[in-house]
Design an enzyme around this catalytic site. Structure first.
Site, short mmCIF file in Angstrom:
data_model
loop_
_atom_site.label_atom_id
_atom_site.label_comp_id
_atom_site.label_asym_id
_atom_site.label_seq_id
_atom_site.Cartn_x
_atom_site.Cartn_y
_atom_site.Cartn_z
N TRP A 104 0.83 -1.22 0.00
CA TRP A 104 0.00 0.00 0.00
C TRP A 104 0.86 1.26 0.00
O TRP A 104 0.51 2.27 -0.61
CB TRP A 104 -0.97 0.00 1.17
CG TRP A 104 -1.97 -1.11 1.11
CD1 TRP A 104 -2.16 -2.10 2.02
CD2 TRP A 104 -2.92 -1.36 0.05
NE1 TRP A 104 -3.16 -2.94 1.60
CE2 TRP A 104 -3.64 -2.52 0.41
CE3 TRP A 104 -3.22 -0.72 -1.15
CZ2 TRP A 104 -4.66 -3.05 -0.40
CZ3 TRP A 104 -4.23 -1.25 -1.96
CH2 TRP A 104 -4.93 -2.40 -1.58
N ASP A 174 -1.87 6.34 6.46
CA ASP A 174 -2.92 5.44 5.99
C ASP A 174 -3.24 4.48 7.14
O ASP A 174 -2.45 3.60 7.47
CB ASP A 174 -2.41 4.69 4.75
CG ASP A 174 -3.43 3.71 4.19
OD1 ASP A 174 -4.48 3.48 4.83
OD2 ASP A 174 -3.17 3.15 3.10
N LYS A 198 -12.57 -1.90 6.54
CA LYS A 198 -11.85 -2.81 7.44
C LYS A 198 -12.40 -2.71 8.86
O LYS A 198 -12.67 -3.70 9.50
CB LYS A 198 -10.35 -2.50 7.44
CG LYS A 198 -9.74 -2.36 6.03
CD LYS A 198 -9.19 -3.66 5.47
CE LYS A 198 -8.97 -3.61 3.97
NZ LYS A 198 -7.81 -2.83 3.54
C1 LIG Z 1 -7.39 -2.19 2.19
C2 LIG Z 1 -6.36 -1.12 2.21
C3 LIG Z 1 -6.28 -0.14 1.19
C4 LIG Z 1 -7.15 -0.17 -0.04
O1 LIG Z 1 -8.44 0.23 0.20
P1 LIG Z 1 -9.47 0.53 -0.97
O2 LIG Z 1 -10.62 1.16 -0.28
O3 LIG Z 1 -9.79 -0.78 -1.63
O4 LIG Z 1 -8.83 1.47 -1.93
C5 LIG Z 1 -5.32 0.84 1.33
N1 LIG Z 1 -4.50 0.90 2.40
C6 LIG Z 1 -4.55 -0.02 3.37
C7 LIG Z 1 -3.62 0.08 4.53
C8 LIG Z 1 -5.48 -1.06 3.31
O5 LIG Z 1 -5.51 -1.99 4.28
#
Ligand SMILES: *Cc1c(COP(=O)(O)O)cnc(C)c1O
Length: 362
Positions: A104, A174, A198
């Site tokens: 990511w 993030d 999540k």
């Molecule tokens: C799941 C995840 C993403 C991607 O999320 P989307 O909503 O599918 O774009 C980005 N960063 C992290 C840390 C993630 O766990």
């Protein structure tokens, strides 16, 4: 009806109480005779929902007054574009720093290269991202517009235990796979963002917390619906937002408050993770893939001594109501994602299954 313990990385399980409440009021929201997904984003009923979400977030995450709460279209990865567009020209060289801790971070760095000059100031790629690399803030370029980190690395099962003090350089994090699972000092960060799917609700939307002084640096070509200032000024309702996702998140937040808030949840999360790490560490059959000091409380990654048994492990787990344990292909092995909604009983059931599987096959 039997519900499984869902260890999927995302979209992930939501608290049963939240799903039941959404089901109960789905056809008739608060006596309106209409569903929450059928009413205007400008109605007084939806206004109350979004205000409630804001108020709960402020309280649960202890968000200081000089931060704005935004609900931005497009999930977490859309932020990989929105952040550079909004922030990369804060300083004239359009430089930005990344700590590479997984895919990511890599993806975000690649996206930022479209708008400026990303520099990777530390990386653990050489050891397949099994840890958070050592990083000295003194190495941070003072001309960097911001530093981007991924606080919890969903695929690799690592997390930052503590966050760097970056001084005048805004820290962008993030937190998609862990927001509201641990206590934080929000004032350490310029921006925190998280896709909802999540730990917070349904997919497709990102929560963005942004310090007010960072709202107005966007590149001229930034689309209106990615411009943070537009979101801040119009309470995320410049157009029809994902009202259902915001509603579901408000129920998740209410549930979290009912559980005792973030500190209580963090204690529970430690206990849950410990159950699984103990199961791994006390066996010769399972091995954790993340360096013990950098282990995540949300995503527990491990391999089996005989990798050809993985398919059977995952299938038999599913037959026992333990769903979606296959790890990501870049790491291999298995992964148990245990976000806030996973009860302790789910981790206990998995630990027990692991012991039985080891006994019968190991
Ligand atoms: C799941 C995840 C993403 C991607 O999320 P989307 O909503 O599918 O774009 C980005 N960063 C992290 C840390 C993630 O766990």
């Amino acid at each position: 009806m039997t519900r499984v313990f869902n260890f999927g990385a995302g979209p992930a399980m939501l608290p049963t109480a939240v799903m039941e409440r959404a089901q109960q009021e789905f056809l008739d929201y608060q006596g309106m005779g209409a569903s929450v997904i059928e009413i205007s984003h400008r109605s007084k009923e939806f206004d109350a929902i979004i205000n409630r979400a804001d108020a709960l977030l402020k309280e649960l995450a202890e968000i200081p007054d000089n931060y704005k709460i935004l609900y931005v279209h497009g999930g977490a990865q859309m932020q990989f574009s929105a952040i550079p567009m909004n922030l990369i020209q804060r300083l004239p060289g359009r430089k930005v720093s990344f700590v590479l801790t997984g895919n990511w971070a890599e993806k975000a760095s690649k996206e930022a290269a479209k708008y400026g000059h990303p520099e990777n100031v530390a990386s653990s790629k050489d050891s397949n991202y099994d840890r958070i690399p050592a990083f000295d803030v003194a190495d941070l370029d003072p001309e960097s517009s911001y530093l981007h980190i991924v606080s919890n690395n969903t695929l690799f099962g690592t997390r930052w235990q503590e966050f760097p003090e970056t001084g005048d350089t805004p820290l962008v994090a993030d937190m998609t796979s862990e927001f509201l699972s641990r206590s934080l000092d929000i004032s350490q960060f310029g921006i925190i963002f998280a896709g909802l799917q999540k730990n917070l609700g349904p997919a497709g939307l990102a929560l963005v917390l942004i310090r007010e002084d960072l709202l107005d640096h966007a590149l001229a070509e930034t689309p209106g619906l990615l411009h943070y200032k537009t979101y801040a000024e119009q309470h995320s309702l410049a157009n029809t937002n994902n009202t259902f996702a915001i509603y579901m998140m408000s129920l998740v937040l209410q549930w979290l408050q009912d559980q005792g808030g973030v500190p209580a949840m963090e204690t529970l999360n430690r206990r849950k993770a410990q159950i699984l790490y103990d199961a791994i560490d006390n066996s010769d059959f399972y091995s954790g893939t993340a360096h013990p000091e950098h282990r995540s409380l949300m995503n527990v990654t491990f391999t089996l001594a005989a990798e050809d048994l993985l398919g059977r492990f995952v299938q038999e787990a599913e037959d026992n109501g333990l769903y979606a344990l296959k790890g990501h292909r870049v790491v291999g092995g298995a992964r148990a994602s245990i976000y806030n909604a996973m009860p302790v009983a789910g981790c206990e059931a998995l630990a027990q299954f692991m012991a039985e599987f080891e006994r019968s096959r190991g």
